[in-house]
Write an enzyme that holds these catalytic residues in place. Structure first.
Site, PDB file in Angstrom:
ATOM      1  N   HIS A  88       0.816  -1.218   0.000  1.00  0.00           N
ATOM      2  CA  HIS A  88       0.000   0.000   0.000  1.00  0.00           C
ATOM      3  C   HIS A  88       0.849   1.267   0.000  1.00  0.00           C
ATOM      4  O   HIS A  88       0.341   2.341  -0.297  1.00  0.00           O
ATOM      5  CB  HIS A  88      -1.054  -0.019   1.115  1.00  0.00           C
ATOM      6  CG  HIS A  88      -0.569   0.243   2.495  1.00  0.00           C
ATOM      7  ND1 HIS A  88      -0.275  -0.753   3.392  1.00  0.00           N
ATOM      8  CD2 HIS A  88      -0.349   1.404   3.157  1.00  0.00           C
ATOM      9  CE1 HIS A  88       0.096  -0.224   4.542  1.00  0.00           C
ATOM     10  NE2 HIS A  88       0.066   1.085   4.427  1.00  0.00           N
ATOM     11  N   ASP A 224       1.239  -7.731   2.434  1.00  0.00           N
ATOM     12  CA  ASP A 224       1.301  -6.314   2.061  1.00  0.00           C
ATOM     13  C   ASP A 224       2.749  -5.842   1.889  1.00  0.00           C
ATOM     14  O   ASP A 224       3.307  -5.187   2.759  1.00  0.00           O
ATOM     15  CB  ASP A 224       0.593  -5.513   3.170  1.00  0.00           C
ATOM     16  CG  ASP A 224       0.306  -4.084   2.765  1.00  0.00           C
ATOM     17  OD1 ASP A 224       0.891  -3.611   1.785  1.00  0.00           O
ATOM     18  OD2 ASP A 224      -0.506  -3.432   3.460  1.00  0.00           O
ATOM     19  N   SER A 655       4.113   2.362   8.375  1.00  0.00           N
ATOM     20  CA  SER A 655       3.825   1.387   7.321  1.00  0.00           C
ATOM     21  C   SER A 655       5.093   1.026   6.588  1.00  0.00           C
ATOM     22  O   SER A 655       5.799   1.909   6.101  1.00  0.00           O
ATOM     23  CB  SER A 655       2.897   2.009   6.289  1.00  0.00           C
ATOM     24  OG  SER A 655       1.589   1.781   6.606  1.00  0.00           O
TER      25      SER A 655
HETATM   26  N1  ARG Z   1      -4.621   0.610   7.267  1.00  0.00           N
HETATM   27  C1  ARG Z   1      -3.336   0.357   6.738  1.00  0.00           C
HETATM   28  C2  ARG Z   1      -2.486   1.612   6.784  1.00  0.00           C
HETATM   29  O1  ARG Z   1      -2.941   2.676   6.956  1.00  0.00           O
HETATM   30  C3  ARG Z   1      -3.379  -0.290   5.385  1.00  0.00           C
HETATM   31  C4  ARG Z   1      -3.982   0.457   4.273  1.00  0.00           C
HETATM   32  C5  ARG Z   1      -4.018  -0.200   2.943  1.00  0.00           C
HETATM   33  N2  ARG Z   1      -5.094  -1.142   2.768  1.00  0.00           N
HETATM   34  C6  ARG Z   1      -6.337  -0.844   2.369  1.00  0.00           C
HETATM   35  N3  ARG Z   1      -7.200  -1.805   2.317  1.00  0.00           N
HETATM   36  N4  ARG Z   1      -6.714   0.372   2.027  1.00  0.00           N
HETATM   37  O2  ARG Z   1      -1.289   1.569   6.668  1.00  0.00           O
END
Ligand code: ARG
Length: 720
Positions: A88, A224, A655
């Site tokens: 992501h 991810d 992240s």
């Molecule tokens: N919540 C996570 C972050 O902010 C992952 C975001 C990506 N995934 C998604 N389904 N939008 O780092």
């Protein structure tokens, strides 16, 4: 997790923990030796402080980069500059390289040698060179009774001297930053590389398995990750993209452990957390709950619904809006969760209790009363003003500037407009601007669908009218009133049919013979000028009311530290490199009455597959690998672990950060936090809050077995 939101949340309050628990804290690597090492070693860390942070030798900190100035974290995992981060975090770049015929989001991308790697615009990584406590060079020149303006001017000029000295004769950047809300100052020296190429990414059905349904949730089954490579000029210095550049030779890169992880293992995370407000007062929590969070949620909900509707209608729109949709959805859900958790954890009352204790302590003697007695009333007062501007501020930012693409796009022409209108035009600057706008137009329109934007525009203007008081309207409203008889739809249709900013051809044609008079007459440009002018006014008022908090907050923090003399504090996150340590551990949720294990497995992913839901479909090849149990050296007793959780203190910006074991080896990549943890920027709750990581063995399994990218595997230092 926690791709950093580009929102500043309530970034004005810094701080710390009132009750430090072993796993709470985002510590400055420089101070880990002094503050945390004994504790860390007790928990299973075999490293010395010097092996984590050193300016004289290479150390772990040299392998940890900030991506795009704090958007995400990445780590170097090979001697040739290979960079690991989240899928992501790479999403935007993967999407930009994708077309309907070559859809890397859907199918993945793997460079089988360096020539196949893909160049990216606007992607940079910054290495940390050193941190220095410069409080002693600044604080002696400041007094509590000087005005905030004078104080800021002194801090700025002293910082400039310190920064210039640090940069002298180097390719470094240097920044002095305030910690503990102006009670301490540290100098950060960094080095930024701008040639960063895409090396590999799994299909999003693997990299984002579970999609929005599982986002911010545990248990999770998402791999991810994505891979990039940092390039440098042949002389070793940072450089813009060039064919002549060569792969970076890093000072340090992380070895990778295949040994696997078990419950209670030591785990540390080094990353770049963006903002936290651990010291926010009850007044701030109230504004968040009543105004800030619900406004963001409402606006994003509408935008998402319109995007989703259009994305279903065509493969092109689906790709064009993939990144916009994902990033909007991410923090839409986050703010729903944050409000929910703030309520559930009773954060408002917890803050009130701290404030009551502070007041009692203040009143206990004349000196503290004189020094800190007015602090909380001042904070309360400031929040009244902040509360007044919060809703218009959010609407301008999230609905207008961040919602209507035509408006924000027109704004990118402002510099050119100024040059064209100048009485002393700089021809070279004008040419440069036209060139870069021509290049940008091609990228912009690749990801643009006029009808979607128009629908969103109508919806945003309508919402703006319903939720923002008239005194905050931009002056274009008088035109809408007179000329269009308040018919928003008619006005929007007119703008989108006439403005050059709604059409790639018209923009490119304009750029061949740019003329400011054309912009003056352009309905889109006029709307932009009007909205941005009023928006700037609101932003100024909002920021000014936040500044009223500066002094009171600084004193509040100082007072709290004085009140709890024996406690060790860590500063709030501010996109500088931090270390958090803890262990791999499960949790029990009172809400769902469920005990959540600390691992998930490939088996569980397979049983979650749902062919009727695009978020839960996996590629056939992955299914075949599962069926043939072709796991190579990445499984233990034929079981493939997929994700795990730790109790490390992390937040947006972390992240892509590495989870590192007690030996300094990479065991996982952080990519999220659980639902119970989304209030973490405001309060760390040790019972429920977990960082979610993808097991490095699953990452390597995908690279090796799924992608067959043995070229990548060969580069790594794998410890079996
Ligand atoms: N919540 C996570 C972050 O902010 C992952 C975001 C990506 N995934 C998604 N389904 N939008 O780092």
């Amino acid at each position: 997790m926690l791709k950093k939101i580009i929102l500043s949340v309530f970034a004005f309050i810094f701080c710390l923990n009132i009750n430090v628990k072993a796993d709470e804290g985002m510590w400055l690597p420089l101070l880990v030796g002094r503050l945390n090492m004994v504790d860390m070693q007790k928990m299973g860390c075999k490293l010395t402080a010097e092996e984590i942070y050193s300016v004289n030798h290479s150390s772990i900190k040299d392998a940890i980069v900030s991506i795009n100035n704090g958007m995400c974290t990445g780590e170097i995992i090979s001697g040739e500059g290979l960079l690991l981060t989240n899928h992501h975090c790479g999403y935007n770049y993967i999407q930009n390289h994708s077309t309907v015929d070559k859809d890397y989001l859907a199918n993945g991308f793997w460079a089988m040698d360096k020539n196949e790697e893909l160049r990216n615009d606007k992607l940079s990584v910054s290495f940390l060179i050193s941190i220095e406590d410069v409080s002693g060079k600044i604080l002696p020149y400041l007094t509590d009774d000087m005005s905030e303006t004078k104080r800021a001017a002194i801090v700025d000029s002293l910082s400039a001297i310190i920064q210039n000295k640090a940069k002298e004769g180097t390719t470094y950047d240097a920044k002095v930053l305030s910690f503990f809300e102006g009670n301490e100052y540290y100098l950060f020296v960094t080095e930024t590389y701008k040639d960063v190429r895409l090396v590999g990414a799994p299909p999003k059905s693997i990299g984002n398995f579970g999609g929005e349904t599982d986002n911010w949730m545990w248990p999770r089954h998402t791999c991810d990750f994505s891979l990039f490579r940092v390039y440098m000029s042949p002389d070793g210095s940072p450089a813009e993209y060039s064919k002549k550049n060569i792969p970076l030779k890093p000072k340090h890169y992380l070895p990778i452990s295949l040994k696997g992880v078990k419950k209670n293992d030591f785990a540390m995370v080094l990353g770049y957390p963006g903002t936290s407000d651990r010291f926010i007062t009850s007044y701030g929590v109230k504004v968040a709950l009543e105004k800030y969070n619900p406004s963001i949620v409402k606006i994003r909900e509408k935008r998402l619904a319109i995007m989703a509707e259009d994305m279903k209608t065509s493969a092109e729109i689906n790709i064009a809006y993939a990144y916009k949709y994902a990033t909007t959805a991410n923090y839409y859900k986050y703010y729903i969760g944050q409000s929910e958790q703030l309520e559930k954890l009773g954060v408002y009352n917890k803050k009130l209790a701290i404030e009551q204790a502070f007041t009692t302590w203040c009143n206990s003697n004349v000196v503290t009363k004189q020094k800190y007695g007015s602090v909380l009333p001042e904070i309360e007062q400031a929040y009244q003003t902040i509360g007044k501007y919060t809703v218009p501020y959010i609407y301008y930012w999230q609905a207008i500037r961040g919602g209507i693409e035509l408006i924000s796009y027109a704004n990118t022409f402002e510099e050119l407009y100024k040059q064209l209108k100048s009485t002393t035009p700089d021809e070279e600057a004008t040419n440069k601007l036209t060139q870069s706008l021509t290049y940008a137009a091609k990228l912009y329109f690749k990801n643009y669908n006029l009808e979607t934007d128009k629908k969103i525009c109508k919806a945003m203007v309508e919402m703006f009218n319903c939720n923002v008081a008239k005194e905050f309207y931009p002056d274009i409203y008088s035109v809408i009133e007179k000329k269009y008889k308040n018919n928003i739809s008619l006005y929007v249709e007119d703008v989108y049919s006439k403005s050059i900013f709604a059409s790639k051809d018209k923009v490119l044609e304009f750029l061949v013979r740019p003329d400011y008079k054309k912009l003056d007459k352009d309905l889109g440009y006029q709307a932009m000028v009007s909205c941005y002018t009023k928006s700037k006014e609101i932003v100024d008022l909002y920021n000014k009311s936040k500044q009223e908090l500066t002094k009171a907050t600084r004193l509040f923090v100082k007072g709290i530290m004085e009140m709890n003399k024996n406690k060790v504090y860590y500063p709030n996150a501010n996109s500088t490199q931090r270390l958090s340590y803890g262990k791999i551990t499960d949790y029990y949720s009172v809400n769902t009455k469920t005990k959540y294990d600390c691992f998930t497995t490939f088996d569980q992913m397979i049983s979650k597959v749902d062919t009727t839901n695009p978020e839960f479909i996996i590629p056939n090849k992955l299914k075949q690998l599962y069926e043939s149990k072709d796991f190579g050296k990445y499984a233990t007793n034929n079981v493939m672990n997929l994700n795990f959780i730790t109790n490390n203190d992390v937040t947006g910006g972390v992240s892509g950060a590495p989870v590192i074991n007690g030996e300094g080896q990479l065991i996982g990549v952080v990519f999220d936090i659980n639902w119970e943890a989304v209030s973490v920027p405001i309060l760390f709750d040790e019972t429920y809050q977990r960082a979610i990581a993808v097991d490095i063995r699953f990452v390597l399994f995908i690279v090796d077995k799924y992608a067959g990218a043995s070229n990548i595997i060969k580069e790594l230092n794998i410890i079996e």
